[in-house]
Motif scaffolding. Structure first.
Motif, PDB file in Angstrom:
ATOM      1  N   ASP A  81      40.771  13.892  41.842  1.00  0.00           N
ATOM      2  CA  ASP A  81      41.555  15.129  41.696  1.00  0.00           C
ATOM      3  C   ASP A  81      42.161  15.239  40.293  1.00  0.00           C
ATOM      4  OD1 ASP A  81      41.413  16.850  43.844  1.00  0.00           O
ATOM      5  OD2 ASP A  81      43.003  15.878  44.968  1.00  0.00           O
ATOM      6  N   GLU A  90      36.701  25.294  37.203  1.00  0.00           N
ATOM      7  CA  GLU A  90      37.087  25.757  38.533  1.00  0.00           C
ATOM      8  C   GLU A  90      36.351  24.980  39.615  1.00  0.00           C
ATOM      9  OE1 GLU A  90      37.206  29.845  41.245  1.00  0.00           O
ATOM     10  OE2 GLU A  90      36.542  29.915  39.153  1.00  0.00           O
ATOM     11  N   ARG A  91      35.038  24.798  39.407  1.00  0.00           N
ATOM     12  CA  ARG A  91      34.235  24.014  40.350  1.00  0.00           C
ATOM     13  C   ARG A  91      33.230  23.187  39.567  1.00  0.00           C
ATOM     14  NH1 ARG A  91      31.407  27.024  45.002  1.00  0.00           N
ATOM     15  NH2 ARG A  91      30.583  28.250  43.265  1.00  0.00           N
ATOM     16  N   HIS A 110      36.801  16.629  52.092  1.00  0.00           N
ATOM     17  CA  HIS A 110      38.235  16.913  52.013  1.00  0.00           C
ATOM     18  C   HIS A 110      38.600  17.966  50.966  1.00  0.00           C
ATOM     19  CE1 HIS A 110      38.249  13.092  54.241  1.00  0.00           C
ATOM     20  NE2 HIS A 110      39.407  13.482  54.716  1.00  0.00           N
ATOM     21  N   HIS A 111      37.731  18.176  49.980  1.00  0.00           N
ATOM     22  CA  HIS A 111      38.039  19.126  48.904  1.00  0.00           C
ATOM     23  C   HIS A 111      36.826  19.986  48.557  1.00  0.00           C
ATOM     24  CE1 HIS A 111      41.835  17.013  48.179  1.00  0.00           C
ATOM     25  NE2 HIS A 111      41.147  15.890  48.241  1.00  0.00           N
ATOM     26  N   PRO A 112      36.233  20.650  49.538  1.00  0.00           N
ATOM     27  CA  PRO A 112      35.027  21.432  49.261  1.00  0.00           C
ATOM     28  C   PRO A 112      35.260  22.574  48.280  1.00  0.00           C
ATOM     29  CG  PRO A 112      35.902  21.963  51.436  1.00  0.00           C
ATOM     30  CD  PRO A 112      36.652  20.757  50.948  1.00  0.00           C
ATOM     31  N   GLU A 113      36.486  23.060  48.219  1.00  0.00           N
ATOM     32  CA  GLU A 113      36.789  24.200  47.352  1.00  0.00           C
ATOM     33  C   GLU A 113      36.664  23.852  45.867  1.00  0.00           C
ATOM     34  OE1 GLU A 113      40.434  21.770  47.554  1.00  0.00           O
ATOM     35  OE2 GLU A 113      38.974  22.456  49.067  1.00  0.00           O
ATOM     36  N   ARG A 114      36.638  22.565  45.534  1.00  0.00           N
ATOM     37  CA  ARG A 114      36.581  22.146  44.133  1.00  0.00           C
ATOM     38  C   ARG A 114      35.144  21.898  43.659  1.00  0.00           C
ATOM     39  NH1 ARG A 114      41.631  18.986  41.798  1.00  0.00           N
ATOM     40  NH2 ARG A 114      40.937  20.368  40.145  1.00  0.00           N
ATOM     41  N   THR A 227      30.194  21.395  54.082  1.00  0.00           N
ATOM     42  CA  THR A 227      29.867  22.787  53.788  1.00  0.00           C
ATOM     43  C   THR A 227      29.432  22.988  52.340  1.00  0.00           C
ATOM     44  OG1 THR A 227      32.186  23.251  53.260  1.00  0.00           O
ATOM     45  CG2 THR A 227      31.469  23.634  55.536  1.00  0.00           C
ATOM     46  N   VAL A 228      29.503  21.948  51.526  1.00  0.00           N
ATOM     47  CA  VAL A 228      29.140  22.021  50.109  1.00  0.00           C
ATOM     48  C   VAL A 228      27.623  21.883  49.978  1.00  0.00           C
ATOM     49  CG1 VAL A 228      29.404  20.881  47.878  1.00  0.00           C
ATOM     50  CG2 VAL A 228      31.347  21.034  49.439  1.00  0.00           C
ATOM     51  N   THR A 287      22.319  27.047  42.878  1.00  0.00           N
ATOM     52  CA  THR A 287      23.709  27.294  43.292  1.00  0.00           C
ATOM     53  C   THR A 287      24.496  28.081  42.263  1.00  0.00           C
ATOM     54  OG1 THR A 287      24.281  25.095  42.461  1.00  0.00           O
ATOM     55  CG2 THR A 287      23.846  25.292  44.815  1.00  0.00           C
TER      56      THR A 287
END
Length: 288
Positions: A81, A90-91, A110-114, A227-228, A287
């Motif tokens: 992190d 952002e990603r 745990h941190h798919p948004e990243r 989900t990534v 992607t």
């Protein structure tokens, strides 16, 4: 190349940036404890900015007060992190090799948004007795393929002793001793691969949490919930986290892609660098 240091709860976390390209790939090496530069991927760096994490407890990164214990996946995820915060994208794409794959799949859950995508490279869904039995079977296959090679007994002796060593220098010598088993065809390519073997190093990390309990991996349910966008890479001749596990991860992770490197063991980024880099480029292209 640039090297940067961030702090994780007062402990220095170093990382190294190589390459160029709009896509940023954060790479976590294996072991735990193997040197970060064992994962250098020059072919990937041609088109991608690669951020190589020098994990806590290794190299010039700091040690936990409980060293060599306490280096759990939750601890490594917190350090990731901070690295991602400092990188400022952002990603990013996240690649984990071997034990680093355990960290990467934990982080992706745990941190798919990243993450724009995750590469699980020579990873596995579990550790423990099931994983050890498969590794023993694969080592047996390696021994049969190399029967009669005068160097085989020393490699097998190194494999058998690695779990009992806690001294960094002795562990490094032992890792170098067993590395022929980590390649598909080491002795046929010895002149090319020997420099990698001679320069690989490792720091002893116990695999126990801060209370002395095993930090085991039981990730089948976790992987099924990812989900990534996921790329799974395995080597046909890998004795540690081989094709069986790559195929199982692929079956578990919805929509994942699978690449089996047909002429690689545990180190496909060294053995088949062009095919390895192409697989990552395909993930990035799909992607955007």
């Amino acid at each position: 190349m640039t090297t940067r240091t961030v702090e994780v709860n007062g402990i220095a976390q170093r990382y190294h940036v190589h390459g160029q390209g709009a896509a940023v790939l954060v790479a976590v090496p294996g072991g735990p404890g193997v040197s970060w530069d064992s994962l250098r991927m020059p072919e990937v760096e041609r088109a991608t900015t690669v951020v190589y994490v020098e994990p806590l407890g290794t190299g010039e990164s700091g040690r936990l007060p409980t060293h060599p214990n306490g280096y759990t996946r939750a601890v490594y995820a917190a350090a990731l992190d901070r690295v991602l915060d400092d990188v400022g994208e952002e990603r990013v794409y996240l690649l984990g090799h071997s034990y680093g794959g355990f960290v990467a799949q934990y982080y992706a859950a745990h941190h798919p948004e990243r993450l724009a995508g995750v590469v699980l490279y020579e990873s596995a869904p579990v550790t423990g007795a099931e994983h050890q039995a498969e590794a023993a079977r694969q080592v047996g296959e390696f021994a049969r393929r190399n029967d009669g090679n005068p160097e085989l007994p020393a490699v097998l002796e190194a494999i058998g002793s690695v779990g009992s060593i806690t001294d960094d220098e002795q562990l490094t010598r032992t890792l170098r001793g067993l590395l022929p088993a980590y390649f598909a065809h080491y002795w046929e390519r010895e002149q090319e691969l020997a420099p990698y073997r001679d320069n690989t190093s490792v720091t002893y990390i116990s695999g126990l949490d801060a209370d002395g309990n095993p930090d085991t991996v039981q990730d089948r349910e976790l992987l099924a919930g990812l989900t990534v966008p996921t790329l799974v890479i395995g080597g046909r001749y890998d004795v540690i986290c081989g094709e069986r596990w790559a195929r199982e991860i692929h079956d578990l992770v919805p929509g994942s892609r699978l690449v089996i490197l047909e002429e690689s063991g545990h180190l496909g980024h060294v053995e088949e660098p062009e095919r390895f880099a192409a697989a990552i480029a395909e993930l990035v292209a799909s992607t955007k």
